[in-house]
Design an enzyme around this catalytic site. Structure first.
Site, PDB file in Angstrom:
ATOM      1  N   GLY A  11     -46.490 -18.399  62.817  1.00  0.00           N
ATOM      2  CA  GLY A  11     -47.909 -18.418  62.439  1.00  0.00           C
ATOM      3  C   GLY A  11     -48.794 -18.078  63.623  1.00  0.00           C
ATOM      4  CB  ALA A  12     -48.015 -16.447  66.766  1.00  0.00           C
ATOM      5  CB  SER A  13     -50.809 -13.196  62.869  1.00  0.00           C
ATOM      6  OG  SER A  13     -51.073 -14.051  61.780  1.00  0.00           O
ATOM      7  NE  ARG A  14     -55.132 -16.233  59.520  1.00  0.00           N
ATOM      8  CZ  ARG A  14     -54.257 -15.851  58.601  1.00  0.00           C
ATOM      9  NH1 ARG A  14     -53.647 -14.688  58.722  1.00  0.00           N
ATOM     10  NH2 ARG A  14     -53.972 -16.627  57.580  1.00  0.00           N
ATOM     11  CG  ASP A  61     -42.306 -15.630  53.805  1.00  0.00           C
ATOM     12  OD1 ASP A  61     -42.438 -16.806  54.208  1.00  0.00           O
ATOM     13  OD2 ASP A  61     -42.606 -15.271  52.658  1.00  0.00           O
ATOM     14  CG  ASN A  88     -49.211 -22.811  64.242  1.00  0.00           C
ATOM     15  OD1 ASN A  88     -50.032 -23.722  64.300  1.00  0.00           O
ATOM     16  ND2 ASN A  88     -49.553 -21.563  63.929  1.00  0.00           N
ATOM     17  CE1 TYR A 153     -52.155 -27.513  55.394  1.00  0.00           C
ATOM     18  CE2 TYR A 153     -53.358 -29.577  55.612  1.00  0.00           C
ATOM     19  CZ  TYR A 153     -52.891 -28.404  56.167  1.00  0.00           C
ATOM     20  OH  TYR A 153     -53.147 -28.114  57.490  1.00  0.00           O
ATOM     21  CB  ALA A 155     -46.732 -33.688  49.761  1.00  0.00           C
ATOM     22  CE  LYS A 157     -49.659 -28.583  57.770  1.00  0.00           C
ATOM     23  NZ  LYS A 157     -49.041 -27.728  58.807  1.00  0.00           N
ATOM     24  CB  ILE A 186     -58.719 -27.005  64.390  1.00  0.00           C
ATOM     25  CG1 ILE A 186     -57.912 -28.294  64.672  1.00  0.00           C
ATOM     26  CG2 ILE A 186     -58.727 -26.081  65.599  1.00  0.00           C
ATOM     27  CD1 ILE A 186     -58.454 -29.193  65.756  1.00  0.00           C
TER      28      ILE A 186
END
Ligand code: NAP
Length: 245
Positions: A11-14, A61, A88, A153, A155, A157, A186
């Site tokens: 999940g590093a693209s943004r 993915d 992430n 979400y 559940a 996390k 954030i």
């Protein structure tokens, strides 16, 4: 501080993942950045190289086992080892419980929780052989508190916290630590769409009185990735402005 280490960030693209990748690279780690958007990943690689770092993009993915395995394989092929994995990648598909569609539940659980499981399993095979490693799972304050409209979400996390503690117990003998970071609210694309009124309401619940930045989360990840956190495992580090204590 992280010279010679190899770090994978999903999940590093943004957003938060991008900030984590840049900070780890700035401290000397070779970073392997992953997400589905290959164009944004390549831009990040160029940015990191421009800042004097070393980086490789592997698009995929996280919810697919073959992609997770390929991510770890390509990191090993390029850099010879895997020292740090930051799970992430995450999505939201919010709705009230009674209206939540099966696919909203499945997509969120598959990305946020199964994705972390798949990447951890693949990375653990390498880390246990190396007899060293750091896995850092990006959970959320709402995984600790719950949040109306986010059953899927929250559940996922909360599940990440269980995954963190189980893997910490299982991998400790091989000198692999596993910890979770729970960000509060954030400023990223994920929260950009929230109506201003809701953002204002949320801010009143934060003792430090403001939303956090991606860099606030990256600083915590850097600490958990570094040698300075060697005796910390199975822990949940809240970075939430005091929103949950
Ligand atoms: P974001 O800006 O929406 O970025 C999410 C990242 O995950 C993107 O790089 C996205 O890239 C990637 N991603 C999504 N689905 C993926 C998949 N199936 N496979 C691979 N990559 C995927 O979100 P963010 O705010 O930076 O959040 C990052 C993490 O922090 C998430 O786990 C989120 O739940 C957590 N968090 C955020 C907040 C907050 O307030 N922002 C609070 C608590 C926790 P692609 O779309 O290119 O795949």
């Amino acid at each position: 501080m992280l010279e010679g280490k190899v770090a994978i960030i999903t999940g590093a693209s943004r957003g938060i993942g991008r900030a984590i990748a840049r900070q780890l690279a700035a401290l000397g780690a070779k970073v392997v950045v992953s997400a589905r958007n290959a164009t944004l990943l390549q831009e990040l690689v160029e940015t990191i190289k421009g800042e004097g770092g070393e980086a490789l993009a592997v698009d995929g993915d996280v919810a697919l086992g073959a992609d997770a395995d390929r991510l770890i394989d390509q990191a090993v092929a390029a850099f010879g080892r895997v020292d740090i994995l930051v799970n992430n990648a995450g999505i939201t598909r919010d709705s009230l419980l009674v209206r939540m569609k099966d696919e909203d539940w499945d997509q969120v659980l598959d990305t946020n929780l199964k994705g972390a499981f798949l990447c951890s399993r693949a990375a653990a095979r390498v880390m246990t052989k190396q007899k060293s490693g750091r896995i850092i799972n990006i959970s959320s304050v709402v995984g600790e508190m719950g949040n109306a409209g986010q059953a899927n979400y929250c559940a996922s996390k909360a599940g990440l916290i269980g995954l963190t503690k189980s893997n910490a117990r299982e991998l400790a003998r091989r000198n692999v630590t596993v910890n979770a970071v729970t960000p509060g609210f954030i400023t990223t694309d994920m929260t950009a769409d929230l109506p201003e009124k809701i953002k204002e309401g949320l801010t009143t619940q934060i003792p430090l009185g403001k939303m956090g930045s991606c860099e606030d989360i990256a600083h915590a990840v850097v600490f958990l990735a570094s040698d300075q956190s060697a005796y910390i495992t199975g822990q949940v580090l809240g970075v939430n402005g005091g929103m949950y204590m």
